[in-house]
Every structure is written in structure tokens, then in C-alpha cells.
Design an enzyme around this catalytic site. Structure first.
Site, mmCIF file in Angstrom:
data_model
loop_
_atom_site.group_PDB
_atom_site.id
_atom_site.type_symbol
_atom_site.label_atom_id
_atom_site.label_comp_id
_atom_site.label_asym_id
_atom_site.label_seq_id
_atom_site.Cartn_x
_atom_site.Cartn_y
_atom_site.Cartn_z
ATOM 1 N N HIS A 102 -22.755 -18.756 -4.276
ATOM 2 C CA HIS A 102 -23.002 -19.792 -3.477
ATOM 3 C C HIS A 102 -23.543 -19.131 -2.506
ATOM 4 C CE1 HIS A 102 -22.147 -22.868 -0.530
ATOM 5 N NE2 HIS A 102 -22.081 -23.784 -1.640
ATOM 6 N N GLU A 151 -28.662 -25.606 -5.521
ATOM 7 C CA GLU A 151 -28.476 -26.107 -4.286
ATOM 8 C C GLU A 151 -29.213 -25.724 -3.321
ATOM 9 O OE1 GLU A 151 -23.724 -27.147 -4.545
ATOM 10 O OE2 GLU A 151 -24.085 -25.155 -3.715
HETATM 11 P P1 PGA Z 1 -21.957 -30.407 0.335
HETATM 12 O O1 PGA Z 1 -21.686 -29.099 -0.245
HETATM 13 O O2 PGA Z 1 -21.654 -31.405 -0.651
HETATM 14 O O3 PGA Z 1 -21.022 -30.643 1.663
HETATM 15 O O4 PGA Z 1 -23.343 -30.460 0.765
HETATM 16 C C1 PGA Z 1 -22.114 -28.555 -1.482
HETATM 17 C C2 PGA Z 1 -21.809 -27.159 -1.640
HETATM 18 O O5 PGA Z 1 -21.974 -26.376 -0.853
HETATM 19 O O6 PGA Z 1 -21.450 -26.719 -2.756
#
Ligand code: PGA
Length: 230
Positions: A102, A151
Site C-alpha cells: 500500500h 491506487e
Molecule cells: P480511500 O482509501 O478509499 O479512503 O481513498 C483507499 C485505500 O487507501 O486503500
């Protein structure tokens, strides 16, 4: 199969987690179509609590074992004298999945590509399915058997979700195999999820902020199911 993943991060207490599960299961009971899809493995719901709550949340969900538990990370070390580390070996009897790489771990905890690659292999070795987070095409995907979650950093926790056409373009730029589940994460909520559902290339979502509300999170699952039945 589609995926809906709750990443609670470090944003919930133990009593809140207990209430979350209770309320989420109540929501599922109100939505038989969603409940059926989860029981039939058409929609895989994965809850990723903080480490100390994993067993508790798993037990709280025991009447619904099709809902899976995931870790938010795992150690790049296999085992040994590593105070405070949580290894894949320690997790293997508790979780089905682990989020790996992440961007918050890369940014705040100095996780490198080498560490992430080690984590992926340890997860594989101990039977924990990795959910590998990718920020852009610079991040490598060293393991074939992973779920890939795109992401973009600009979209995480900002309320600015990425244009779905750009997400689909990213999938083809990454050149990942058709059989690899490709998910999107970054400010997905009950309003924005609809924008992505007409793109079958996007097999699901990694949800942070909106996953903290069990009613909203269940509603997102409901939208996913309803769109695939249209
Ligand atoms: P968010 O986070 O939905 O608050 O943007 C997503 C993530 O970090 O996996």
C-alpha cells in the site's frame, strides 16, 4: 468473481469494529440478493482490520464464513527474532488475504520494492493471497498469482476518484494477464462507485474511508451486484 475490500487502516477501535460487524450483517440480511451473491462466491467481501482485531472480527463473522478476513500488511521477514513483526506464518491460520505494498506503507514506513517482493513470496509460501497495490506503471508486479489493486496516490483519501477510463487504460498499460483480478482503489464511495461499474475490466474495489460505514459499504456491494445482473 468480483471483490469488495474494506481497508479500515488505523481508524477504528475494537468496540467500533464489533458494532461494524453487527450492523453489516444486519444490512446483508436486508439485502437477500447481496447475501446470496456473497454466499455463492460471486462477490468476495474481504475485511481488513488492524492486526489485533483479526481473530475477533473473524469470530464475529463466523456465521458468515464466506466473508473473508485480510491483513493490512505482513512482515518481509519469514520468522525469528523480529520484535513486533507480524509474519505470513503467524497470519496463515487467520486470514485469507493480505494487502501488500500500500502506498501509505511505502510513504510512511519506508517499504521498498525489495521488501514488497519478499512479502509477496512469503504470502504465497504460506497460502495468504496477496492484494498488491500499484501506484502507477513504475511499480512492478513480481508475482503472477496476486490480486492487483491500482491506487493512484492522488485519489487516496482525497475525495477525487480517478476517471474510470484512465483506470481501464492503466490496466492495459500494466499488461497484466486477463485472469488476474484488477481492482481500483481511491475515494470510492457509494456515489462514485457507479462510474466504474460499466467497465467489466475493473473487477472490484479497495475501499478505505467509505468502508468505515457498514451501511455504506453494504450499499456499495449491493450496487456491484445489481449492475452485474442488469
Ligand atoms: P480511500 O482509501 O478509499 O479512503 O481513498 C483507499 C485505500 O487507501 O486503500
Amino acid at each position: 468473481m468480483k471483490y469488495l475490500i474494506a481497508n479500515w487502516k488505523a481508524q477504528i477501535t475494537l468496540p467500533e469494529a464489533g458494532r461494524w460487524v453487527e450492523s453489516f450483517l444486519n444490512e446483508l440480511e436486508k439485502m437477500p440478493q447481496l447475501e446470496r451473491s456473497v454466499r455463492n462466491h460471486e462477490l468476495e467481501i474481504i475485511i481488513c482490520p488492524p492486526f489485533p482485531y483479526l481473530l475477533y472480527v473473524k469470530q464475529a463473522l463466523s456465521r458468515f464464513p464466506q466473508i473473508r478476513i485480510g491483513a493490512q500488511s505482513l512482515s518481509h521477514e519469514k520468522e525469528g527474532k523480529f520484535t513486533g513483526e507480524v509474519t505470513a506464518k503467524a497470519l496463515m491460520d487467520i486470514v485469507s488475504y493480505a494487502i501488500i505494498g500500500h502506498s501509505e506503507r511505502r510513504q510512511h514506513f519506508g517499504e521498498t520494492d525489495i521488501m514488497i517482493e519478499k512479502k509477496l513470496h512469503l504470502a504465497e509460501q504460506f497460502g495468504v493471497k496477496p492484494i498488491l497495490c500499484i501506484r502507477d506503471t513504475q511499480d512492478s508486479i513480481p508475482l503472477a498469482d496476486a490480486i492487483v489493486a491500482y491506487e493512484p496516490v492522488s485519489a487516496i483519501g482525497t475525495g477525487h476518484h480517478e476517471d474510470p477510463r484512465q483506470v481501464v487504460r492503466m490496466k492495459s498499460n500494466l499488461g497484466i494477464d486477463q485472469s488476474t483480478p484488477f481492482l481500483y482503489g481511491g475515494s470510492v464511495d457509494t456515489d462514485s462507485i457507479g462510474d466504474y461499474l460499466s467497465h467489466p475490466e475493473i473487477r472490484g474495489f479497495l475501499v478505505g474511508t467509505a468502508s468505515l460505514d457498514p451501511v455504506e459499504f453494504a450499499g456499495m456491494g449491493h450496487k456491484m451486484i445489481s449492475s452485474s445482473e442488469e
